[in-house]
Design a protein around this motif. Structure first.
Motif, PDB file in Angstrom:
ATOM      1  N   ALA A  46       0.809  -1.210   0.000  1.00 63.97           N
ATOM      2  CA  ALA A  46       0.000   0.000   0.000  1.00 63.97           C
ATOM      3  C   ALA A  46       0.844   1.262   0.000  1.00 63.97           C
ATOM      4  O   ALA A  46       0.448   2.278  -0.551  1.00 63.97           O
ATOM      5  N   GLN A  47       2.019   1.243   0.627  1.00 62.63           N
ATOM      6  CA  GLN A  47       2.851   2.453   0.648  1.00 62.63           C
ATOM      7  C   GLN A  47       3.192   2.846  -0.775  1.00 62.63           C
ATOM      8  O   GLN A  47       3.273   4.000  -1.130  1.00 62.63           O
ATOM      9  N   ASN A  62      -8.769  -4.956   4.510  1.00 66.01           N
ATOM     10  CA  ASN A  62      -7.503  -4.690   5.173  1.00 66.01           C
ATOM     11  C   ASN A  62      -7.711  -3.831   6.412  1.00 66.01           C
ATOM     12  O   ASN A  62      -7.111  -4.057   7.455  1.00 66.01           O
ATOM     13  N   SER A  66      -6.579  -5.444   9.874  1.00 62.87           N
ATOM     14  CA  SER A  66      -5.443  -4.853  10.587  1.00 62.87           C
ATOM     15  C   SER A  66      -5.861  -4.362  11.958  1.00 62.87           C
ATOM     16  O   SER A  66      -5.128  -4.510  12.925  1.00 62.87           O
ATOM     17  N   GLU A  70      -4.324  -5.820  15.464  1.00 61.60           N
ATOM     18  CA  GLU A  70      -3.631  -4.883  16.344  1.00 61.60           C
ATOM     19  C   GLU A  70      -4.186  -4.909  17.757  1.00 61.60           C
ATOM     20  O   GLU A  70      -3.449  -4.812  18.722  1.00 61.60           O
TER      21      GLU A  70
ATOM     22  N   LEU C  43      11.056  -6.374  16.029  1.00 60.05           N
ATOM     23  CA  LEU C  43      10.294  -5.273  16.624  1.00 60.05           C
ATOM     24  C   LEU C  43       9.516  -5.687  17.863  1.00 60.05           C
ATOM     25  O   LEU C  43       9.215  -4.874  18.711  1.00 60.05           O
ATOM     26  N   TRP C  50       3.121  -4.664  21.592  1.00 61.35           N
ATOM     27  CA  TRP C  50       4.082  -3.615  21.295  1.00 61.35           C
ATOM     28  C   TRP C  50       4.393  -2.809  22.537  1.00 61.35           C
ATOM     29  O   TRP C  50       5.514  -2.365  22.763  1.00 61.35           O
ATOM     30  N   CYS C 140       5.779   0.867  16.620  1.00 59.63           N
ATOM     31  CA  CYS C 140       4.441   0.284  16.519  1.00 59.63           C
ATOM     32  C   CYS C 140       3.461   0.832  17.541  1.00 59.63           C
ATOM     33  O   CYS C 140       2.280   0.988  17.247  1.00 59.63           O
ATOM     34  N   LYS C 144       0.056   2.712  16.423  1.00 63.36           N
ATOM     35  CA  LYS C 144      -1.227   2.212  16.909  1.00 63.36           C
ATOM     36  C   LYS C 144      -2.005   3.303  17.636  1.00 63.36           C
ATOM     37  O   LYS C 144      -3.211   3.418  17.498  1.00 63.36           O
ATOM     38  N   TYR C 148      -2.643   4.649  12.557  1.00 67.99           N
ATOM     39  CA  TYR C 148      -3.488   3.510  12.190  1.00 67.99           C
ATOM     40  C   TYR C 148      -2.894   2.213  12.698  1.00 67.99           C
ATOM     41  O   TYR C 148      -1.719   2.153  13.009  1.00 67.99           O
ATOM     42  N   PRO C 149      -3.699   1.131  12.746  1.00 69.98           N
ATOM     43  CA  PRO C 149      -3.125  -0.168  13.091  1.00 69.98           C
ATOM     44  C   PRO C 149      -1.938  -0.457  12.180  1.00 69.98           C
ATOM     45  O   PRO C 149      -1.939  -0.072  11.005  1.00 69.98           O
ATOM     46  N   THR C 150      -0.937  -1.129  12.739  1.00 71.28           N
ATOM     47  CA  THR C 150       0.326  -1.228  12.014  1.00 71.28           C
ATOM     48  C   THR C 150       0.229  -1.943  10.676  1.00 71.28           C
ATOM     49  O   THR C 150       1.034  -1.724   9.794  1.00 71.28           O
ATOM     50  N   GLU C 151      -0.754  -2.828  10.511  1.00 71.10           N
ATOM     51  CA  GLU C 151      -0.843  -3.528   9.227  1.00 71.10           C
ATOM     52  C   GLU C 151      -1.743  -2.811   8.235  1.00 71.10           C
ATOM     53  O   GLU C 151      -1.970  -3.306   7.142  1.00 71.10           O
ATOM     54  N   TYR C 152      -2.268  -1.654   8.615  1.00 70.57           N
ATOM     55  CA  TYR C 152      -3.198  -0.979   7.726  1.00 70.57           C
ATOM     56  C   TYR C 152      -2.463  -0.358   6.554  1.00 70.57           C
ATOM     57  O   TYR C 152      -1.425   0.274   6.719  1.00 70.57           O
ATOM     58  N   GLY C 153      -3.036  -0.520   5.379  1.00 68.59           N
ATOM     59  CA  GLY C 153      -2.375  -0.030   4.181  1.00 68.59           C
ATOM     60  C   GLY C 153      -2.644   1.419   3.878  1.00 68.59           C
ATOM     61  O   GLY C 153      -3.249   1.745   2.869  1.00 68.59           O
ATOM     62  N   SER C 154      -2.226   2.315   4.749  1.00 70.81           N
ATOM     63  CA  SER C 154      -2.407   3.721   4.392  1.00 70.81           C
ATOM     64  C   SER C 154      -1.068   4.236   3.902  1.00 70.81           C
ATOM     65  O   SER C 154      -0.016   3.875   4.412  1.00 70.81           O
ATOM     66  N   GLN C 155      -1.144   5.080   2.898  1.00 67.21           N
ATOM     67  CA  GLN C 155       0.097   5.514   2.272  1.00 67.21           C
ATOM     68  C   GLN C 155       0.629   6.740   2.995  1.00 67.21           C
ATOM     69  O   GLN C 155      -0.059   7.744   3.123  1.00 67.21           O
ATOM     70  N   LYS C 156       1.866   6.673   3.467  1.00 65.02           N
ATOM     71  CA  LYS C 156       2.399   7.818   4.190  1.00 65.02           C
ATOM     72  C   LYS C 156       2.999   8.834   3.229  1.00 65.02           C
ATOM     73  O   LYS C 156       3.763   8.467   2.351  1.00 65.02           O
TER      74      LYS C 156
END
Lengths: 117, 116, 338
Positions: A46-47, A62, A66, A70, C43, C50, C140, C144, C148-156
């Protein structure tokens, strides 16, 4: 495009109409995105892909997966259960509200009540 | 041919989403909510079905289809049961997607830990 | 002793007699890896959450710092610490392990210098013989809690910063061998109306500039009196802004080397850290791990560390508030030139 390929499988393999194939296709994509999320790979893709992974329904799955992973540390009820919709909640709330208003409009104007399809 | 249109339409909706991220500086939550509502409205105007016939998964895969499905469910029940159907029918089509996401996310949380 | 408006001058010259740093895998792949006392390869550090991992980092760093200082737990009089977690739980739980009287502080990413300043003040005023300052952060736990949750696919976006996984602790005493804490300038809150939590460097730059100027005014010093001036975590976006602001105000910052811990801890070209490092651990591990060593060896005679913090909460951001920031600066001198 991947979705289209999966969709074609459902259309030809299961003899569904294009519309009916929509749902199972979505289900498969949801499972795929959940697996990728669990492998820790979804966020890396996604990045690079940005909206390309967020906008399709894979983004929806997702976000739920996620959040569930978490918050496992807070237990199943208060952690996983309460937090699963943290991100997806807005989509569902606004989608439902919008559909409601469209429905009301249809009802008031009597659109398609005789023959929609 | 349908692959091309699936690619273009699906990609186009994603590009719209990317613009919302980068130019309008909207969060993913805002962007998704907007696209869902847009999908619902487009379907209300009667244009989403033709889009599906034309672009296949390019229109069913993006989150806008979620809005479309919610509206379809509402309308179908409206026709069958009258105005109460608007509320009873909303989740009828999307049930598969939401249920799958909930069930599998939950199962995943039982066995998998986030990797950071 | 108060110098000017907001600077404490430590006339009894308290000494950092021991310090330690513990970091995570990404920092272990960065350019300063050899300076850290312990690098964790994973990690999660084999912990169940975490948050537990972050706590472990701080417990390990504080234990090692005491060992290097040759001070045992009973001799330690006070522990000052803080972190990014809600209610600074990482420090509360680590302080439970450390066992000495505890003062919790919250300065976000400026906590390292805030705690060091307070620890030095306590020692300098004769209110304590051995005082430890510590802080930590974990990538992490920060994601969190704040994003967002660490596995979330948001683009930084490229302006975003990467929270450092690391803990640093330092023991300050009234005498001994080690770098000397000369003075500390306590910062004021600066808020220039920035609301984007993915661009904290730009929000924090004015705070760093304000504190640095106050420092120079209060002490009568100039940038050239220092071999190195570093900011805590302004990184790729904030650091150039700070430099420009200082120059615009006529501060001759080019007379010295002006760096940033967030840019030093990672190889910004090779590692996927967007604009650079951030987090309480950033300035702490770079200062206590890398800079103190250079002071010990005499390579640097006198440095000024200006740690910067963004004092927002996830809720304040959602409610549409701006980001208030702060910076605290501490001057540390080498023992070799005295």
């Amino acid at each position: 495009m991947l979705g289209q390929a999966i969709s074609e499988v459902f259309v030809y393999g299961f003899h569904m109409t294009r519309k009916e194939a929509g749902n199972p296709t979505v289900a498969v994509l949801i499972m795929l995105s959940i697996i990728l999320t669990c492998l820790g790979v979804y966020d890396k893709i996604a990045q690079w892909a940005g909206a390309g992974t967020a906008v399709p329904v894979t983004g929806f799955a997702n976000s739920m997966c996620s959040a569930a992973l978490e918050h496992r540390s807070e237990g199943l009820v208060l952690g996983v259960g309460a937090n699963m919709f943290k991100l997806a909640g807005s989509v569902i709330v606004f989608g439902v509200v919008a559909a409601f208003f469209v429905g009301i409009v249809y009802w008031i104007f009597g659109i398609g009540l005789e023959a929609h399809h | 041919m349908i692959y091309l249109w699936a690619f273009l339409v699906g990609g186009g909706i994603c590009v719209l989403g990317q613009l919302m991220f980068d130019v309008a500086k909207l969060t993913p939550a805002h962007t998704m909510a907007t696209l869902v509502v847009a999908g619902a409205v487009v379907d209300g105007l009667g244009f989403y079905d033709p889009l599906i016939n034309f672009a296949g998964a390019g229109a069913t895969v993006p989150i806008s289809n979620f809005g479309n499905a919610l509206v379809q469910g509402a309308i179908t029940e409206l026709q069958n049961d009258g105005p109460v159907g608007i509320i009873t029918g909303i989740f009828s089509i999307t049930s598969a997607g939401i249920s799958a996401a909930i069930i599998f996310s939950f199962l995943a949380a039982l066995v998998v830990r986030p990797k950071g | 002793m108060l110098h000017g408006k907001q600077t404490w001058w430590f006339d009894k010259r308290p000494v950092i007699i021991g310090a330690a740093t513990v970091v995570g895998p990404d920092e272990g792949e960065g350019p300063l890896a050899a300076d850290f006392d312990l690098v964790h390869p994973e990690l999660d550090m084999q912990q169940k959450s975490w948050e537990k991992a972050e706590r472990l980092l701080l417990e390990q760093a504080s234990e090692m710092a005491l060992k290097y200082a040759k001070v045992n737990k009973q001799q330690l009089q006070f522990y000052i610490g803080g972190d990014l977690m809600n209610q600074i739980i990482s420090n509360s739980f680590a302080a439970r392990t450390i066992g000495s009287p505890y003062l919790g502080v919250f300065g976000a990413c400026s906590t390292s210098m805030e705690s060091l300043a307070i620890a030095s003040l306590i020692v300098n005023s004769g209110s304590g013989e051995y005082v430890m300052a510590g802080t930590c952060s974990h990538n992490c736990t920060a994601e969190k809690q704040f994003r967002y949750p660490t596995e979330y696919g948001s683009q930084k976006p490229p302006t975003a910063q990467y929270t450092v996984t690391g803990a640093g602790a330092a023991v300050v005493a009234k005498a001994g061998k080690g770098p000397i804490v000369e003075c500390a300038t306590i910062g004021k809150i600066m808020d220039l109306g920035i609301t984007d939590p993915f661009n904290m460097g730009a929000a924090m730059a004015p705070a760093a500039v304000d504190t640095l100027q106050a420092h120079f005014n209060d002490t009568g010093r100039q940038p050239k009196d220092y071999d190195l001036i570093v900011t805590g975590d302004l990184a790729g976006v904030g650091h150039p802004i700070a430099k420009d602001l200082l120059k615009r105000d006529g501060v001759p910052i080019d007379d010295t080397v002006f760096g940033d811990c967030g840019l030093m801890i990672y190889d910004v070209e090779k590692q996927k850290v967007q604009a650079g490092g951030s987090g309480c651990g950033c300035s702490a591990v770079v200062t206590y791990g890398h800079l103190l060593k250079r002071l010990q060896q005499g390579e640097l005679k006198r440095i000024l560390v200006c740690a910067t913090g963004a004092l927002l909460s996830p809720l304040s951001y959602q409610q549409g508030e701006t980001i208030p920031c702060i910076a605290h600066a501490v001057a540390i001198e080498s023992p070799m030139h005295n």
